[in-house]
Design a protein around this motif. Structure first.
Motif, short mmCIF file in Angstrom:
data_model
loop_
_atom_site.label_atom_id
_atom_site.label_comp_id
_atom_site.label_asym_id
_atom_site.label_seq_id
_atom_site.Cartn_x
_atom_site.Cartn_y
_atom_site.Cartn_z
N MET A 1 1.15 -0.94 -0.06
CA MET A 1 0.35 0.04 0.33
C MET A 1 0.96 1.27 0.01
O MET A 1 0.58 1.95 -0.94
N ASP A 2 2.14 0.64 0.71
CA ASP A 2 3.02 2.22 1.17
C ASP A 2 3.44 2.40 -0.66
O ASP A 2 3.75 3.62 -0.78
N GLY A 3 3.57 1.71 -1.67
CA GLY A 3 4.37 1.66 -3.07
C GLY A 3 3.57 2.57 -3.95
O GLY A 3 3.45 3.35 -4.29
N ILE A 4 1.94 2.59 -3.45
CA ILE A 4 0.44 2.99 -4.68
C ILE A 4 0.57 3.91 -3.83
O ILE A 4 0.59 5.00 -4.84
N ALA A 5 0.86 4.58 -2.78
CA ALA A 5 -0.03 6.36 -2.26
C ALA A 5 1.69 6.16 -3.05
O ALA A 5 1.35 7.98 -2.92
N ALA A 56 -4.62 13.69 -1.57
CA ALA A 56 -5.45 13.46 -0.79
C ALA A 56 -5.34 11.76 -0.42
O ALA A 56 -5.28 11.57 0.70
N ALA A 57 -5.45 11.24 -1.57
CA ALA A 57 -5.69 9.65 -1.49
C ALA A 57 -4.39 9.25 -0.61
O ALA A 57 -4.30 8.76 0.24
N SER A 58 -3.32 10.03 -0.73
CA SER A 58 -1.90 9.16 -1.03
C SER A 58 -2.37 9.78 1.14
O SER A 58 -1.31 8.72 1.75
N GLY A 59 -2.48 10.76 1.41
CA GLY A 59 -2.25 11.13 2.98
C GLY A 59 -3.05 10.94 3.72
O GLY A 59 -2.54 10.56 4.64
N VAL A 60 -4.35 9.82 3.30
CA VAL A 60 -4.93 9.01 4.11
C VAL A 60 -4.05 7.97 4.98
O VAL A 60 -4.11 7.35 5.56
N ARG A 61 -3.44 7.31 3.36
CA ARG A 61 -2.40 6.01 4.07
C ARG A 61 -1.43 6.47 4.86
O ARG A 61 -0.69 5.52 5.59
N ALA A 62 -0.72 8.08 4.45
CA ALA A 62 0.55 8.08 5.48
C ALA A 62 -0.16 9.23 6.95
O ALA A 62 0.79 9.58 8.09
N PHE A 138 -6.94 2.24 1.31
CA PHE A 138 -5.96 3.00 2.22
C PHE A 138 -6.21 3.12 3.88
O PHE A 138 -6.01 2.66 4.53
N SER A 139 -7.31 2.73 4.04
CA SER A 139 -8.54 3.09 5.04
C SER A 139 -8.75 1.96 5.64
O SER A 139 -8.31 1.21 6.63
N LEU A 140 -8.64 0.89 4.39
CA LEU A 140 -8.88 -0.96 5.13
C LEU A 140 -7.61 -1.05 5.61
O LEU A 140 -7.28 -1.56 6.19
N ALA A 141 -6.75 -0.73 4.83
CA ALA A 141 -5.62 -1.47 4.81
C ALA A 141 -4.50 -0.37 6.33
O ALA A 141 -3.89 -1.31 7.20
N ASN A 142 -4.99 1.07 6.62
CA ASN A 142 -4.71 1.49 8.45
C ASN A 142 -5.43 0.71 9.13
O ASN A 142 -4.73 -0.11 10.05
N ILE A 143 -6.71 0.10 8.72
CA ILE A 143 -7.37 -0.13 9.73
C ILE A 143 -6.15 -2.07 10.33
O ILE A 143 -6.58 -2.01 11.53
#
Length: 156
Positions: A1-5, A56-62, A138-143
């Motif tokens: 996921m970090d690579g996609i972000a 914005a999407a990348s910021g959700v992951r990070a 990204f939210s699912l990955a964070n959870i």
């Protein structure tokens, strides 16, 4: 996921360079060639939406979005954990809503053209679908990271 972000940020950076170059061409065309390129304004509006949504999407992951979390962080650990899950869940629902509504905009604007550049108006709504989908993922990955005990998002 970090690579996609990271890929989202790289793509945003490339688009930003193109945006700056196109405005340079606009100024050169207008004041030196006395022939204003009309495509720059509409393409710039389109590019800004892509830059914003991908960032914005990348910021959700990070976890780099602006937040006021001093109240949550002052709570006992069980409540703090609950509110972190709650925040991720709300962001996930928002991302799903954004992707769903954005897909409706894409479908209803297929036949309309953007003035000056002739592309389908759906290209303006496509970043909502992309960003919303990425926010959900990204939210699912964070959870999942939090469930698995990976504390990469907390400063605790």
């Amino acid at each position: 996921m970090d690579g996609i972000a990271s890929l989202c940020l790289i793509l945003s950076g490339v688009l930003l360079v193109f945006l700056i170059a196109s405005f340079g061409w606009l100024v050169f065309g207008r004041y030196v060639l006395n022939n204003t390129p009309t495509w720059v304004e509409q393409s710039s509006l389109l590019i800004v939406v892509y830059i914003t949504c991908l960032g914005a999407a990348s910021g959700v992951r990070a976890n780099t979005h602006l937040s006021i979390d001093f109240i949550r962080e002052g709570m006992p650990v069980p409540l703090r954990t609950f509110f972190r899950y709650l925040a991720d869940s709300v962001v996930l629902i928002f991302g799903g809503f954004m992707a769903y509504e954005g897909s409706g905009l894409v479908m209803t604007n297929l036949e309309r053209a953007i003035p000056m550049i002739g592309m389908s108006e759906s290209w303006r709504a496509m970043p909502l679908v992309i960003c919303g989908s990425l926010v959900v993922v990204f939210s699912l990955a964070n959870i999942i990271d939090r469930i698995c005990g990976i504390n990469r998002l907390e400063d605790v």
